[in-house]
Enzyme design. Structure first.
Site, PDB file in Angstrom:
ATOM      1  N   HIS C  66       0.826  -1.210   0.000  1.00  0.00           N
ATOM      2  CA  HIS C  66       0.000   0.000   0.000  1.00  0.00           C
ATOM      3  C   HIS C  66       0.862   1.263   0.000  1.00  0.00           C
ATOM      4  CE1 HIS C  66      -3.316   2.665   0.846  1.00  0.00           C
ATOM      5  NE2 HIS C  66      -2.675   3.127   1.904  1.00  0.00           N
ATOM      6  N   HIS C 117     -10.349   2.884  -0.398  1.00  0.00           N
ATOM      7  CA  HIS C 117     -10.429   2.439   0.997  1.00  0.00           C
ATOM      8  C   HIS C 117     -11.260   1.169   1.035  1.00  0.00           C
ATOM      9  CE1 HIS C 117     -10.245   3.806   5.404  1.00  0.00           C
ATOM     10  NE2 HIS C 117      -9.031   3.738   4.940  1.00  0.00           N
TER      11      HIS C 117
END
Ligand SMILES: Nc1ncnc2c1ncn2[C@@H]1O[C@H](COP(=O)(O)OP(=O)(O)O)[C@@H](O)[C@H]1O
Ligand SMILES: [Mg+2]
Lengths: 86, 235, 784, 86
Positions: C66, C117
């Site tokens: 990420h 998200h």
């Protein structure tokens, strides 16, 4: 017929923005004696005798609370109390 | 001397820029008022704008109602200072006891943003004199806690004294029910007995220019108060 | 795990650098933290010793997929290679910054970005979506911009799947609950339902910010002696579930701490958002910008302080000293690793010259925002972090922030791809002409084509009074400021079904649609951002999809002459072994010099206006919504993409808007001409008569999804001028109907020789679907 | 330090759509035994000894509840209880 109270509160390690805002307001309005506020939900249920404690537990866990961020307590109330101040 | 109209900003207030703009469009001077400052800067009227004051986590408007600036507003309002509460502002005025009743969670339990038709009921208040009786206006509605409730006695009083300013009559372009939140008597806005303190759930300040709103139907509120302050209108 | 308990039991002896030297051999739970053996060895190599628990926490989170883009980096580089200087000419900040920034003239600049998200929103839909919005808004804020609008791109499993009842309402109210409370208008987004997202919904959130070009900020900490200020919410145990293994590990054997750490082990890596805190943080930050009180600034998002401190330091003079004891905490006795990894929301980190610290703290006090000096910039070239007077971190910041691992993952075109492409929609039975009317109603009522009002009615689109276009427009438009008519347009799009059939073309089709949505409002596309949602990078087939998509986007942008200014990559989006449809969401930002000339999507301006279809319609139904809805079929090749044609369309619509030749326009995408016509009628609450081109197969004419098409309404007086312009510029066009505003027998969409459907029936079909599945957003007193 | 629980419930004559929605969900998910659900708020406060019962009453009446629509109960809790299920 029995009356049941379920109180749901955010887990202690998780942020409670509501409590935070209320605490700030209390200190602004001159209540320094309050050191912590956590806001949760309160449910008043009326159930018949077919509803076991197990059922209540399930109801709380499945519907009333979000197990990911909240914890809860289930309390059977003595018949007469009304759960209301005045 | 152009009227000076105060616009309050609490932490979490959102529509103060819009309210100030609407005041300007009505050729009055918007005066910013800060939640922590009890000084009303000599304004002749006050708008309590929409938003989520202090987060609105406890009860919409509950914490704002206790802010220093509101203590001054409450005092001045009792002395006749015109006050308009829009959305969160309406909630604040109810929590502050300047208007009766309360605003609860929408019956549909969701935040609702849509273009809402309203019908003018009282057009003699300090904030609604520019509207024709029975006029239908289209302005934005956006809130999660807009369901007006009050004791039957209070409702009777409001109806009896003609203190309902506007009622919900429908939405633009959908089949949804006319009353968007379950408000009793379809009440969208009310005023005080003397017509100077007004609360409205929908947002006239978002309807002052067809470029950015559905209409300019909301301008009437701000023009009305300017008339009132300039005494142009004999009431 | 067998730690050297004898050395580590004592909680009063934290894992300091000194101790790390003394206990070189101690086992560390790096695998639990997601580090590979070789990555761990590299850390030891960099440090010349084993990392402390705190350092291990920092490296593991900063070297995660990420934060480090380790699998996608080598592919993303292609964006840079394909961006020409001319494309770059308006770019003030690009890939690498928190968000891209483009100069839009008049001294204004715009920053915009879309971020994912996904996983948190599946675990806790409301909070996951809410904090997703919060994160992207802080990104934009950190560029020195005032956030002016948000968007959200949502993808779910089938609407009628049981889990959708939990996921969809939760995510939508999370996006609304947070964005509405910030006072940011929501001006657009997407809602898509597809089986592949059932166990892995996609929640992408976008934000647009506006700033004066001269006032741009970047995340850097320069000037030794400058103070580092952490401000916003307190730091708690939010989102450190993973890191708690360190606590339990380091404190193994210690009763209380052990218990505590076990409790923390179970910590959900869920964060609860406080939109009020963020709203105040925004106003507070804009005030310190306005008063010129900061040197550099960084938002705290994923990886919290680990990320902020290491990125600030490595972007500046390379040195920083942080004292963790100065970080205001929300939980008791948090370990250094926990403080550094906490993902508590609504926090920012600023670098301030000593003389301005007081002024900075004053602004924070005014907004009742907690602010603390937690350290200062040094020229040591190292990031040194102390706790209780002992050094717990001592690293070269670049090695944490930028020198993470880079993978060249194996790439393999899936073996099944040929079969998939060979399985075209030709085999699917097509409706008889008599069935087309019914099909129109069925299509507009389908979850993927029906009205999004159930979603968008939960979002504030009016706040701040600058919204000129929002749903149901092709692109949202906001004024840059009240005293200007200059506006920003933005649209985001992606059809994962197309991308599945051909990732390169599919990605270009996404770019083409976002571009087309922007030009359809009369704006001029200026810059591009992307949010690349894919499956596991460890699957060579997924890596192939990713690299194909990136090449498609970059090559497409080169043709369109607009640069990719930033983006976001989200991998490991899959359920078990099955990846989601490859979903490269493309956002196109446009500029419009005068918002008063925007083109609206609804007809009804004037009776008898001519409806003209711009572009060519081919028999292209592979991957179409028709194939999906009616036959549950996905196969063949996506529609042909023609970016030159899109560009020409842009010129036509710009001229049409400038000279008032077009009164309404809507682009054609999923559902084809039928869908566009229905939406233009319903949005304008006006009827229309469609006359399909002679000789055309009505089914294909109505439902083909050929790209580069827009349906426009042209005032009678302008028709000749407009069509002559099209002909002259070789823009294919066809007269396909007229606006039927005052039909005595009511409002209809009348498709000649096919069907005549009342708008009332169309509206019921179009608007009824989502409320029927997820419950009405509005309950009238009647229902109570 | 004392722990105080304040429960706030909406007056019975006022519609509680949340409660209704939960009740509906309960009957859908096979809990017919529950005949009524009312949702209110639950607050956990931590207060020091300067905070009298009078103060608590004021805090509840002034801030935590709105007498126009709600009623409330204030309960001082025995120190050890945590108010959380698990
Ligand atoms: N999740 C969402 N949030 C905000 N707006 C949305 C969302 N989904 C769809 N919309 C808006 O609804 C309208 C219709 O969406 P869509 O049909 O996908 O547009 P298009 O096909 O032109 O891309 C557009 O204005 C779009 O921005
Ligand atoms: Mg479109």
């Amino acid at each position: 017929m029995a009356r049941v109270a379920v109180d749901v509160v955010i887990k202690s390690e998780i942020l409670d923005p509501q409590g935070k805002a209320i605490l700030a307001a209390l200190s602004r309005t001159g209540h320094p004696g309050v050191s912590s506020v956590r806001q949760g939900k309160h449910f008043d249920l009326e159930v018949d005798d077919t509803v076991s404690d197990g059922d209540l537990e399930e109801i709380a866990a499945q519907l009333l609370a979000n197990a990911v961020i909240e914890t809860w307590t289930v309390t059977r109330l003595p018949a007469e109390t009304t759960g209301e101040g005045r | 001397m152009t009227p000076r109209v105060g616009v309050i900003t609490f932490p979490g207030t959102l529509d103060d820029v819009d309210a100030a703009r609407a005041v300007r469009y009505a050729d009055a001077v918007p005066v910013p008022l800060w939640h922590a400052d009890a000084d009303l800067k000599g304004v002749e009227a006050v708008v309590v704008p929409g938003g989520f004051s202090y987060g609105d986590y406890l009860r919409a408007g509950a914490i704002a109602a206790q802010a220093p600036v509101m203590r001054s507003v409450i005092e001045a309002a009792h002395g006749g200072l015109p006050v308009l509460g829009i959305c969160n502002g309406f909630q604040v005025l109810c929590e502050a006891g300047l208007l009766p009743g309360a605003l609860l969670r929408n019956a549909g339990l969701k935040f609702v943003c849509r273009d809402q038709w309203l019908k003018a009921e009282n057009t003699s208040s300090a904030w609604t004199s520019r509207y024709e009786p029975g006029a239908e206006i289209l302005i934005p509605l956006k809130n999660a806690e807009g369901r007006y409730v009050a004791a039957d006695s209070v409702l009777d009083e409001l109806e009896g004294e003609g203190r309902v300013l506007f009622r919900y009559i429908g939405s633009a372009g959908d089949d949804a029910p006319p009353n968007p939140n379950g408000s009793l008597h379809d009440i969208a806005g009310i005023c005080s007995a003397d017509g100077r303190i007004a609360g409205l759930m929908p947002h006239p300040e978002h309807a002052v220019d067809p470029l950015t709103g559905p209409t300019d139907d909301g301008l009437g509120f701000f023009l009305s108060i300017v008339d009132f302050l300039e005494g142009a209108k004999v009431r | 795990m067998n730690t050297q308990v004898s050395i580590v039991v004592d909680p009063v002896e934290p894992d300091t650098v000194e101790r790390a030297r003394a206990t070189a051999g101690q086992d560390q739970p790096y695998r639990e933290l997601g580090l590979k053996d070789d990555e761990y060895l590299r850390i030891r190599e960099i440090l010349g010793r084993r990392p402390t628990a705190a350092e291990l926490a920092m490296y593991s989170v900063m070297w995660s997929e990420h934060c480090s883009y380790k699998s996608s980096k080598v592919h993303l580089a292609y964006f840079g290679e394909t961006t020409t200087d001319e494309m770059r000419s308006h770019m003030l900040a690009g890939i690498g910054e928190n968000a891209g920034v483009v100069d839009i003239g008049d001294g204004w600049a715009v920053t915009f970005k879309v971020e994912s998200h996904n996983h948190p929103s599946y675990v806790e839909p409301y909070q996951g979506a809410a904090t997703g919005v919060g994160g992207i808004v802080r990104d934009i804020l950190a560029m020195g911009a005032r956030p002016v609008a948000v968007m959200d791109q949502l993808r779910f499993g089938p609407a009628d799947a049981p889990d959708s009842q939990r996921v969809v309402p939760g995510i939508v109210s999370g996006v609304g609950g947070y964005g509405n409370s910030l006072g940011l208008p929501n001006i657009g987004g997407e809602v898509v339902f597809d089986e592949s997202y059932a166990g892995n919904p996609l929640v992408n959130a976008g934000c647009i910010g506006v700033l004066r070009a001269a006032d741009m900020y970047t995340a850097h900490a320069s000037g030794a002696g400058n103070k580092v200020i952490l401000y916003g919410s307190r730091t708690g145990l939010d989102g450190i579930g993973g890191v708690s293994v360190l606590a339990s590990d380091t404190f193994a054997g210690d009763g209380n701490a052990g218990a505590g750490s076990n409790a923390r082990r179970k910590l959900p890596s869920v964060q609860v958002g406080d939109p009020f805190a963020e709203k105040v943080l925004i106003e507070c930050t804009l005030e310190v910008f306005a008063k010129d009180l900061v040197v550099g600034i960084q938002d705290l998002g994923g990886a919290g302080l680990s990320c902020a401190t290491s990125e600030l330091a490595s972007a500046g003079d390379g040195g920083m000293h942080i004292v963790l004891d100065l970080v205001p905490l929300r939980a008791e006795n948090m370990s250094p690793a926990e403080i550094l990894s906490s993902e508590s929301q609504e926090r920012m980190c600023a670098v301030v010259t000593p003389d301005k610290v007081d002024a900075f703290l004053e602004v924070c006090a005014k907004w009742e925002v907690q602010a603390d000096v937690i350290g200062e910039v040094t020229d040591s070239g190292r990031l040194v972090i102390t706790h209780h007077g002992q050094v717990v971190v001592d690293v070269p910041p670049r090695t944490v922030a930028h020198d993470g691992p880079v993978y060249h993952r194996p790439i393999q075109r899936p073996t099944g791809q040929d079969a998939l492409q060979a399985n075209t929609s030709d085999i699917l039975p097509r409706p008889a002409p008599a069935e087309l009317g019914e099909l129109v109603l069925k299509m507009v009522a389908s979850p993927n084509l029906c009205s999004r009002a159930w979603v968008t009615d939960q979002y504030d689109r009016y706040v701040r009074g600058n919204t000129v276009l929002a749903q149901p427009a092709d692109a949202g438009i906001v004024r840059v400021s009240e005293d200007s008519f200059r506006g920003l347009a933005m649209s985001t799009d992606c059809n994962g079904r197309y991308t599945m059939l051909d990732p390169y073309t599919g990605a270009q089709l996404a770019l083409a649609e976002a571009y087309r949505n922007v030009i359809t409002t009369g704006a001029t596309p200026t810059a591009v951002t992307d949010c690349l949602n894919f499956g596991s990078p460890e699957d060579p087939a997924v890596m192939w999809q990713l690299s194909e998509a990136i090449h498609g986007i970059a090559d497409g942008c080169a043709v369109l002459g607009i640069p990719v200014t930033g983006g976001n990559v989200s991998l490991y989006n899959q359920t078990g072994a099955t990846a989601i449809l490859p979903t490269p969401v493309i956002g196109v930002l446009g500029v419009i010099d005068d918002v008063r000339r925007r083109i609206v999507p609804g007809i009804g301006h004037d009776d008898g206006e001519t409806l003209i279809l711009l572009g060519e319609t081919r028999d292209e139904l592979d991957g179409s919504e028709w194939a999906n809805l009616i036959h549950g079929h996905l196969g063949g090749l996506p529609p042909k993409v023609d970016l030159e044609a899109e560009r020409l369309l842009g010129e036509i619509l710009l001229a049409g808007s400038r000279d008032g030749m077009v009164s309404a326009a809507h682009d054609l995408s999923e559902g084809g001409l039928a869908q566009a016509a229905v939406e233009m009628c319903l949005t304008g609450e006006t009827g229309a008569r469609l006359v399909l081109p002679a000789g055309a197969d009505p089914f294909v004419a109505l439902f083909s999804e050929s790209s580069a098409r827009v349906l426009v309404a042209v005032p009678r007086t302008e028709e000749l001028r407009f069509t002559e312009m099209c002909t002259m510029r070789r823009q294919p066009w066809a007269r396909v109907g007229v606006v039927d505003a005052d039909n005595p027998d009511g409002k209809f969409l009348d498709i000649q020789d096919v069907a005549r459907i009342s708008l009332a029936d169309l509206r019921t079909a179009w608007q009824g679907t989502l409320p029927a599945i997820f419950g009405p957003a509005i309950l009238g007193s009647a229902d109570l």
